[in-house]
Design a protein around this motif. Structure first.
Motif, short mmCIF file in Angstrom:
data_model
loop_
_atom_site.label_atom_id
_atom_site.label_comp_id
_atom_site.label_asym_id
_atom_site.label_seq_id
_atom_site.Cartn_x
_atom_site.Cartn_y
_atom_site.Cartn_z
N LEU A 36 0.66 -1.21 0.00
CA LEU A 36 -0.07 -0.07 0.00
C LEU A 36 1.07 1.21 0.06
O LEU A 36 0.59 2.30 -0.62
CB LEU A 36 -1.12 -0.17 1.23
CG LEU A 36 -2.10 1.17 1.51
CD1 LEU A 36 -2.97 1.06 0.21
CD2 LEU A 36 -2.78 0.93 2.57
N LYS A 37 1.83 1.12 0.57
CA LYS A 37 3.01 2.43 0.63
C LYS A 37 3.60 2.69 -0.66
O LYS A 37 3.74 3.64 -0.91
CB LYS A 37 4.06 2.17 1.95
CG LYS A 37 3.47 2.66 3.56
CD LYS A 37 4.53 2.18 4.28
CE LYS A 37 5.36 3.39 4.11
NZ LYS A 37 6.60 3.23 5.20
N ASN A 38 3.88 1.51 -1.27
CA ASN A 38 4.54 1.64 -2.58
C ASN A 38 3.66 2.18 -3.53
O ASN A 38 4.11 3.07 -4.48
CB ASN A 38 4.88 0.27 -2.94
CG ASN A 38 6.26 -0.23 -2.26
OD1 ASN A 38 6.85 0.45 -1.67
ND2 ASN A 38 6.49 -1.45 -2.14
N ARG A 39 2.42 1.84 -3.33
CA ARG A 39 1.43 2.33 -4.36
C ARG A 39 0.85 3.94 -4.01
O ARG A 39 0.74 4.68 -5.19
CB ARG A 39 0.11 1.46 -4.12
CG ARG A 39 -1.15 1.87 -5.14
CD ARG A 39 -0.89 1.61 -6.61
NE ARG A 39 -2.11 2.07 -7.55
CZ ARG A 39 -3.06 1.34 -7.87
NH1 ARG A 39 -2.81 -0.21 -7.35
NH2 ARG A 39 -4.16 1.51 -8.39
N THR A 40 0.78 4.11 -2.86
CA THR A 40 -0.03 5.48 -2.43
C THR A 40 0.84 6.44 -1.54
O THR A 40 0.72 7.55 -1.44
CB THR A 40 -1.26 4.99 -1.76
OG1 THR A 40 -0.86 4.65 -0.51
CG2 THR A 40 -2.15 4.40 -2.55
N GLN A 41 2.15 5.95 -1.07
CA GLN A 41 2.84 6.65 -0.10
C GLN A 41 1.97 6.86 1.20
O GLN A 41 2.41 7.94 1.76
CB GLN A 41 3.56 7.88 -0.78
CG GLN A 41 4.63 7.45 -1.61
CD GLN A 41 4.11 7.04 -3.04
OE1 GLN A 41 3.42 7.56 -3.83
NE2 GLN A 41 4.65 5.91 -3.54
N LEU A 42 0.82 6.43 1.47
CA LEU A 42 -0.21 6.33 2.36
C LEU A 42 -0.50 8.04 2.32
O LEU A 42 -1.01 8.58 3.20
CB LEU A 42 0.65 6.19 3.62
CG LEU A 42 0.82 4.90 4.00
CD1 LEU A 42 1.13 4.61 5.57
CD2 LEU A 42 -0.11 3.80 3.54
N ASP A 43 -0.64 8.67 1.08
CA ASP A 43 -1.34 9.79 0.80
C ASP A 43 -2.83 9.51 1.05
O ASP A 43 -3.26 8.82 0.24
CB ASP A 43 -0.75 10.39 -0.43
CG ASP A 43 -1.68 11.80 -0.71
OD1 ASP A 43 -1.28 12.85 -0.25
OD2 ASP A 43 -2.77 11.68 -1.50
N PRO A 44 -3.35 10.37 1.93
CA PRO A 44 -4.70 10.31 1.97
C PRO A 44 -5.69 10.19 0.85
O PRO A 44 -6.52 9.18 0.61
CB PRO A 44 -5.26 11.29 3.14
CG PRO A 44 -4.06 11.57 3.82
CD PRO A 44 -2.92 11.47 2.81
N ASP A 45 -5.42 11.22 0.10
CA ASP A 45 -6.22 11.25 -1.29
C ASP A 45 -5.93 9.93 -2.39
O ASP A 45 -6.96 9.64 -2.79
CB ASP A 45 -5.71 12.51 -2.01
CG ASP A 45 -6.36 13.81 -1.27
OD1 ASP A 45 -7.41 13.72 -0.46
OD2 ASP A 45 -5.75 14.97 -1.18
N ALA A 46 -4.61 9.36 -2.27
CA ALA A 46 -4.43 8.37 -2.97
C ALA A 46 -4.96 7.14 -2.46
O ALA A 46 -5.32 6.17 -3.26
CB ALA A 46 -2.69 8.27 -3.08
N VAL A 47 -5.01 7.01 -1.19
CA VAL A 47 -5.49 5.98 -0.43
C VAL A 47 -7.01 5.68 -0.71
O VAL A 47 -7.76 4.82 -1.15
CB VAL A 47 -5.36 5.89 1.04
CG1 VAL A 47 -6.23 4.64 1.61
CG2 VAL A 47 -3.77 5.53 1.15
N LEU A 48 -7.73 6.91 -0.57
CA LEU A 48 -9.04 7.16 -0.79
C LEU A 48 -9.69 7.05 -2.14
O LEU A 48 -10.90 6.71 -2.41
CB LEU A 48 -9.57 8.52 0.03
CG LEU A 48 -9.62 8.58 1.46
CD1 LEU A 48 -9.86 9.84 1.85
CD2 LEU A 48 -10.39 7.44 2.18
N ALA A 49 -8.81 7.03 -3.09
CA ALA A 49 -9.13 7.12 -4.62
C ALA A 49 -9.03 5.82 -5.04
O ALA A 49 -9.56 5.43 -6.18
CB ALA A 49 -8.03 7.91 -5.19
N LEU A 50 -8.36 4.69 -4.16
CA LEU A 50 -8.49 3.25 -4.66
C LEU A 50 -9.84 2.77 -4.67
O LEU A 50 -10.71 3.24 -3.67
CB LEU A 50 -7.41 2.70 -3.69
CG LEU A 50 -5.93 2.87 -3.76
CD1 LEU A 50 -5.18 2.27 -2.54
CD2 LEU A 50 -5.30 2.45 -4.90
N THR A 51 -10.04 1.90 -5.50
CA THR A 51 -11.17 1.01 -5.48
C THR A 51 -11.23 0.07 -4.58
O THR A 51 -10.07 -0.23 -4.05
CB THR A 51 -11.80 0.46 -6.91
OG1 THR A 51 -10.72 -0.42 -7.24
CG2 THR A 51 -11.61 1.52 -8.04
N SER A 52 -12.09 -0.34 -3.86
CA SER A 52 -12.48 -1.63 -3.03
C SER A 52 -11.43 -2.79 -3.56
O SER A 52 -10.57 -3.13 -2.95
CB SER A 52 -13.53 -1.94 -2.64
OG SER A 52 -13.44 -3.23 -1.70
#
Length: 204
Positions: A37-53
């Motif tokens: 998850l960190k590699n994909r989003t860097q745990l940026d809130p907007d990036a995490v919340l933009a992920l589909t389920s």
């Protein structure tokens, strides 16, 4: 001993996600999902919340129970996002109801809520996790069958700091990993002798 930084995390968002992913699994499995998850989003809130389920599930699959954990991560990130990730402000404005609010979030039970209070909001609390309940059972405490039962019996000292609470939890967890995973291991620990003394005193 002084603050040890026991929880393996670079940021508080690491801790938030790790506390969800480690539920009902070993840390090694949780860490695989966390790193993906960190590699994909860097745990940026907007990036995490933009992920589909489905995308989030695929990233954290190694942690097990991934559907519920994906739902929890999304809900918790949205909750923090709605409050601008202002940990100090959240605590100041919600002290009386914060734990109740956390418990209302999907996938946040007693242990995860208290982990957030101790490690995210930097407040002292007693985390009565599985290893800790096993230890207190060995030490002769009653009603250690549930998180709430043990927690209700423990009162931290008035001067107990968040750093102390963090280290206390870390020490209990490390003790549990070494002495409470298999039958007979506790008898090899330095606390086994104390338990025998307590039992002898009770018999006397």
């Amino acid at each position: 001993m002084g603050p040890s930084g026991w929880w393996p995390a670079e940021t508080k968002r690491d801790i938030i996600v790790g506390a969800i992913l480690v539920q009902n699994t070993a840390w090694q499995n949780a860490d695989v999902g966390l790193q993906h998850l960190k590699n994909r989003t860097q745990l940026d809130p907007d990036a995490v919340l933009a992920l589909t389920s489905d995308e989030l599930i695929d990233l954290i699959r190694a942690s097990g129970f991934y559907r519920n954990k994906a739902k929890a991560i999304h809900a918790v990130f949205q909750w923090f996002n709605d409050r601008n990730w202002d940990y100090d402000g959240i605590w100041r404005e919600n002290q009386a109801t914060l734990r109740k609010q956390l418990l209302a979030l999907p996938g946040v039970g007693n242990e995860t809520a208290d982990v957030f209070i101790v490690y995210i909001f930097d407040q002292p609390a007693f985390i009565a996790d599985t290893y800790t309940r096993r230890l207190f059972t060995h030490l002769g405490y009653n009603r250690t069958d549930t998180y709430q039962h043990l927690q209700s019996q423990v009162t931290l000292p008035a001067d107990f700091t968040a750093e102390m609470a963090q280290d206390f939890h870390g020490l209990l967890d490390n003790f549990g990993k070494q002495y409470l995973q298999h039958d007979g291991d506790f008898e090899k620990s330095f606390l086994a002798t104390e338990l025998l003394k307590n039992q002898q005193a009770q018999k006397g």
